[in-house]
Enzyme design. Structure first.
Site, PDB file in Angstrom:
ATOM      1  N   LYS A 125       0.864  -1.191   0.000  1.00  0.00           N
ATOM      2  CA  LYS A 125       0.000   0.000   0.000  1.00  0.00           C
ATOM      3  C   LYS A 125       0.898   1.237   0.000  1.00  0.00           C
ATOM      4  CE  LYS A 125      -4.220   1.086   2.611  1.00  0.00           C
ATOM      5  NZ  LYS A 125      -4.805   0.941   3.954  1.00  0.00           N
ATOM      6  N   VAL A 126       0.659   2.143  -0.937  1.00  0.00           N
ATOM      7  CA  VAL A 126       1.454   3.381  -1.013  1.00  0.00           C
ATOM      8  C   VAL A 126       0.501   4.582  -1.017  1.00  0.00           C
ATOM      9  CG1 VAL A 126       3.307   2.238  -2.352  1.00  0.00           C
ATOM     10  CG2 VAL A 126       1.526   3.515  -3.562  1.00  0.00           C
TER      11      VAL A 126
END
Ligand code: E4P
Length: 218
Positions: free
Chosen positions: A85-86
């Protein structure tokens, strides 16, 4: 419509997984901070990945592209269920593209506009996470964003899945379905609320009372 649980609480995750009610998990640094105490978050991530049969979003905490990519590789190596997840920043979009090129699945988080969602799809994200509740908190229409992203992704044939996030109550879940979100992620209390209806409780009470008058067993 996939249902993810938005938590790092293993007790809640196991309860929902045993009931076969969830398709995956999303976590974020705040959720991990709530449960980790002195434990290494990576141990918690591994336990979560083993507890479910589906994608588990694990978030990077670096803010520049190279750090995000390095962290993303480590997170993805924890377990085959891991999805990196960014955040939806310029660096996050670059990291997304680089991680996708290496074969990783990426969830781009902290999305608050349709133009951000477009960029995440172009960067090859597997999931885009628009934060409905936080938009509602600022007097905006969080659900309208889900509707707009659905339309744009359909117009241009993007395969990125819309993961409605920051959902606070069952009506958010129903509206996400109506807007065509592919997945929604729920805090545990909202998932359990979905199972309940006062008429179900009242109806069951009556059925059981009436059955008792028969004095019979099945
Ligand atoms: C999504 O991935 C986030 O973890 C989450 O949905 C944020 O929800 P909140 O706005 O209730 O913190």
């Amino acid at each position: 419509m996939k249902i993810f649980l938005d938590t790092a609480d293993l007790g809640e995750i196991r309860r929902a997984a045993e009931a076969n009610l969830i398709d995956g998990i999303t976590t974020n640094p705040s959720l991990v901070a709530k449960v980790a105490g002195k434990r290494d978050p990576k141990e918690i991530y591994l336990e979560i990945c083993r507890a479910v049969n589906g994608p588990v979003s694990l978030e990077v905490v670096g803010v520049d592209k190279d750090t995000m990519v390095a962290e993303g590789r480590k997170l993805a190596a924890i377990h085959e269920n891991a999805v990196v997840k960014v955040p939806l920043t310029e660096a996050g979009l670059k990291a997304c593209r680089a991680l996708v090129a290496e074969g990783m699945r990426v969830n781009v988080t902290l999305c608050f506009s349709v133009s951000q969602a477009l960029l995440a799809a172009k960067a090859g994200a597997s999931y885009i996470s628009p934060f409905v509740g936080r938009i509602d908190d600022t007097s905006g229409e969080g659900m309208h964003l889900i509707h707009q992203i659905r339309q744009v992704y359909d117009n241009y044939g993007f395969a990125t899945e819309i993961l409605a996030a920051s959902l606070r109550h069952p009506v958010h879940v129903v509206e996400s379905m109506m807007m065509g979100a592919d997945c929604c992620t729920l805090p545990p209390n909202v998932l359990w609320q979905l199972t309940k209806h006062p008429l179900t409780d009242r109806g069951l009470e009556t059925f059981l009372k009436d059955w008792e008058t028969l004095g019979a067993r099945i």
